[in-house]
Write a protein that holds these residues in place. Structure first.
Motif, short mmCIF file in Angstrom:
data_model
loop_
_atom_site.label_atom_id
_atom_site.label_comp_id
_atom_site.label_asym_id
_atom_site.label_seq_id
_atom_site.Cartn_x
_atom_site.Cartn_y
_atom_site.Cartn_z
N ASN A 244 -7.88 7.92 -11.67
CA ASN A 244 -6.80 8.86 -11.07
C ASN A 244 -6.43 8.54 -9.01
OD1 ASN A 244 -8.93 7.75 -8.63
ND2 ASN A 244 -10.91 9.03 -9.65
N TYR A 245 -6.13 9.03 -8.72
CA TYR A 245 -5.20 8.69 -7.52
C TYR A 245 -5.86 6.81 -6.29
CZ TYR A 245 -8.87 11.22 -3.68
OH TYR A 245 -9.71 11.62 -3.28
N LYS A 246 -6.70 7.19 -6.94
CA LYS A 246 -7.97 6.35 -6.49
C LYS A 246 -7.71 4.33 -7.10
CE LYS A 246 -10.93 7.72 -2.56
NZ LYS A 246 -12.70 8.71 -3.13
N THR A 247 -7.14 4.53 -8.29
CA THR A 247 -7.48 3.54 -9.37
C THR A 247 -6.71 2.17 -8.73
OG1 THR A 247 -7.77 5.14 -11.05
CG2 THR A 247 -7.10 3.12 -11.46
N GLN A 249 -5.46 2.24 -5.89
CA GLN A 249 -5.62 1.51 -4.07
C GLN A 249 -6.14 0.56 -3.68
OE1 GLN A 249 -7.36 5.05 -2.03
NE2 GLN A 249 -7.85 3.64 -0.27
N SER A 252 -9.10 -0.41 2.09
CA SER A 252 -9.17 1.53 2.51
C SER A 252 -8.11 1.47 3.33
CB SER A 252 -10.09 1.35 3.47
OG SER A 252 -10.50 -0.18 4.61
N VAL B 195 -1.10 2.77 3.22
CA VAL B 195 -2.35 2.90 2.28
C VAL B 195 -1.36 2.01 1.05
CG1 VAL B 195 -3.45 4.36 0.76
CG2 VAL B 195 -2.60 5.56 1.74
N TYR B 197 -1.27 -0.41 -2.18
CA TYR B 197 -1.52 -0.32 -3.84
C TYR B 197 -1.49 -1.28 -3.89
CZ TYR B 197 -2.15 4.52 -2.93
OH TYR B 197 -2.33 5.96 -2.41
N PHE B 258 -0.02 9.78 -5.27
CA PHE B 258 -1.33 8.87 -5.26
C PHE B 258 -1.77 8.83 -4.13
CE2 PHE B 258 -1.05 5.65 -8.93
CZ PHE B 258 -1.14 6.81 -9.90
N THR B 262 -4.65 10.60 -2.08
CA THR B 262 -5.13 10.47 -0.54
C THR B 262 -5.55 11.47 0.81
OG1 THR B 262 -5.18 8.72 -1.72
CG2 THR B 262 -5.94 7.84 0.52
#
Lengths: 305, 350
Positions: A244-247, A249, A252, B195, B197, B258, B262
């Protein structure tokens, strides 16, 4: 000679026999009346609000008594200017319960028609056999007829319309098919029993299996279930994403600007349409009934004027 | 130059063993670490250099480079991106060194953690849960054809800055008798955030289907090892077809999606949200060239090719298993008949 004397004897005995027969008939009549316990001499009209003239009261009293014998129902006509805080239904039911009314005896069969000037309502309260004989549709028909008079201010006409309606509808062939009842003289109460609608004959096992509607429904059910089962199998043949979109990231989120500013408020007003009538019940002849505060069953209905 | 690692004890070819994470000899059972092999290449390992410059041949399937197997001398045909292969005749692993050096040398690798046998079992279990696969799918002859492939990936790191301007509303309804009033509050909502990545993967092989490769994710990056050639022994491997620059667009698209999710997730508590303006900036912070392990099965059923894959590290299954229509219909009819009889026997409830 003998014949003569016999004849003479008969002359005297004839008058006595007539008297005896009369006494016997009277005794039987009294006995029958005593058995049915209907008080033909009792007061049937209670004009507490003073809406009727005395001659109207007199005529209504007579009509009520003769209609009572015809319908086997005790007919009571009441007016009130002060219901004592009760609803028209409670007032009518209690008046009937407290008044020793009823064709078979206390709390027996009868109808009470009330003009309640306090609640501005006419109310027809049925008891005993009247609950069964005058079904809900018929109660409404009687109220329809009475309502046409009361809005004219014709109180006597209201009562006579109600009386005619009660007389007609209580003796016609139609009656509530959902209830039955019985008067118990010892307990001085009339018991209303709700009849379950007669259950249809249970079809046999083979009839159920052959029944095309049932078979069709089963086939559709089985087809849907099988379709879902095979669809699930096919779905399991595929794979879905497990990221998902947090994988990816890292760390924080750093918020630079976060603002939620209320700029303005708008308002819209609309008028709600209320439902004007509640839908009527289904078909069939139905008598509804309820328990009064005195613990007796009553049917009937009322209408505001 | 073709390189092959030979057992210091018996001289047989050595392969990378996922179970131990070391090189093992299929003949004498010797197990040795990669470090030990490389520590003394002259003594313990035998490199065989057969061809300095490969000849090329052309046939109807394209252009191939011809190497010679270091063990049996048979021809090894490779295409322009093959970096590791196995001799079709004797099974000796052959690593094409010039595809693994300089810019073409991966920085890191996740070695296979799933053995061939484990991968076969995965395919078999998967098929069992589906019921509708063709009968010959689970046969050993089919499943033994799986190949272990190291697929070239780029891992991209981004620092993104995303800004959303949104118009949001919140409504409440008040009733007074027959009057119903709807109050709508309008908000001007702004989110501006950074953010980061890390290691967004993009598959750099032309041959691999992007959608299938994406589904293999996620890989557990904690197993990333510094690249060493022996890891490839016994497997197929390719070098990247597309450069990091060529994959940039795809990587950014993923990062964008992504970041959007978020940022969008931080706007809550409203009845309606409409994004008026959105800006996003990317700053590339790092990129790495890595090899990731995949067990592949190409299966042909009724004139259709099925590409099935299993993540060589985590065992995740990817692809669409072939569905035998005849078998599916049979299962459907069987279920239907069974259920129909069952429903009927349950007292003909309906």
């Amino acid at each position: 000679m003998k014949k003569r004397s016999l004849f003479r004897k008969n002359e005297a005995g004839r008058a006595a026999g007539l008297l005896r027969r009369l006494a016997a008939v009277t005794a039987i009549l009294v006995l029958v009346m005593g058995l049915c316990a209907f008080d033909g001499m009792g007061q049937k009209v209670y004009d507490q609000a003073g809406l009727l003239t005395s001659s109207e009261q007199e005529q209504l009293q007579q009509a009520a008594v003769s209609a009572a014998y015809e319908t086997s129902l005790d007919l009571i006509f009441v007016t009130t200017a002060d219901a004592g805080g009760k609803s028209a239904m409670d007032y009518a039911d209690d008046f009937y319960d407290d008044g020793d009314f009823g064709f078979e005896g206390d709390n027996g069969s009868g109808v009470l028609f009330l003009i309640d000037m306090d609640n501005r309502e006419i109310y027809l309260s049925t008891a005993g056999n009247a609950i069964i004989e005058i079904d809900d549709d018929e109660v409404n028909a009687i109220l329809d007829a009475a309502y046409d008079r009361i809005i004219e201010g014709d109180y006597y006409g209201t009562f006579t319309a109600a009386l005619d309606g009660i007389r007609y509808y209580s003796t016609n062939a139609e009656h509530g098919e959902n209830v039955t009842g019985e008067y118990d003289p010892e307990a001085e109460d009339y018991t209303i029993i709700d009849i379950e609608p007669e259950p249809a004959r249970e079809p046999s096992f083979w009839e159920k299996i052959i029944n095309p509607v049932g078979a069709g429904i089963r086939a559709i059910g089985a087809a849907i279930a099988s379709f879902f089962a095979t669809t699930i199998m096919k779905r399991r043949a595929k794979t879905r994403s497990t990221i998902n979109y947090k994988t990816y990231q890292h760390g924080s989120v750093h918020m630079r600007v976060q603002q939620d500013i209320l700029t303005h408020t708008t308002q819209v007003t609309r008028h709600i349409q209320r439902a004007s009538s509640s839908g009527g019940g289904g078909g069939g002849h139905v008598s509804s009934h309820h328990m009064s505060s005195g613990g007796h069953s009553h049917g009937g209905g009322g209408r505001h004027f | 130059m073709v390189v092959s690692y030979k057992c210091p004890q018996c001289g047989a070819p050595m392969e990378f063993d996922p179970e131990t994470g070391k090189l093992s000899c299929a003949y004498c059972g010797l197990i040795t670490t990669i470090e030990a092999l490389e520590a003394d290449p002259q003594e313990n390992v035998q490199f065989e250099t057969v061809t300095e410059k490969p000849e090329t041949v052309q046939n109807e399937n394209g252009t191939f480079r011809v190497y010679r197997c270091p063990s049996c001398g048979a021809e090894m045909l490779t295409d322009s991106v093959t970096s590791a292969t196995v001799c079709a005749f004797c099974g000796t692993p052959g690593l094409i060194q010039d595809q693994l050096t300089g810019e073409k040398r991966p920085t890191k690798i996740i070695p296979f953690a799933l053995t061939r046998q484990q991968a076969v079992e995965e395919f078999r279990d998967w098929s069992k849960g589906v019921f509708l696969t063709p009968r010959n799918f689970t046969q050993a002859s089919t499943l033994e054809k799986i190949t272990g492939v190291y697929v070239p990936y780029w891992l991209h790191d981004y620092r993104t800055q995303i800004r959303l301007d949104a118009h949001c509303t919140r409504t409440n309804v008040v009733r007074h008798g027959d009057e119903e009033t709807t109050y709508t509050q309008h908000f001007n909502v702004v989110r501006d955030m950074d953010v980061d990545y890390s290691r967004i993967p993009t598959d750099a092989s032309e041959k691999m289907d992007d959608a299938t490769m994406d589904l293999l994710e996620p890989y557990d990056y904690s197993d990333l090892k510094t690249f060493d050639m022996p890891y490839l022994s016994g497997y197929l491997a390719e070098r990247f077809t597309y450069t990091a620059e060529e994959m940039e667009g795809r990587a950014r698209n993923r990062a964008r999606s992504f970041a959007e999710q978020t940022a969008r997730g931080t706007i809550s508590g409203y009845g309606s949200v409409s994004i008026v303006n959105q800006q996003i900036n990317f700053r590339k912070t790092n990129e790495e060239y890595v090899l990731l392990p995949v067990w592949m099965l190409n299966y042909r059923f009724k004139d259709q090719n099925y590409l099935l894959a299993i993540n060589g590290q985590t065992g995740k299954r990817v692809g669409t298993l072939p569905v035998d229509k005849g078998r599916a219909n049979g299962v459907f009819i069987g279920l239907f008949a069974g259920l129909f009889v069952l429903l009927t026997l349950l007292g003909g409830l309906l």
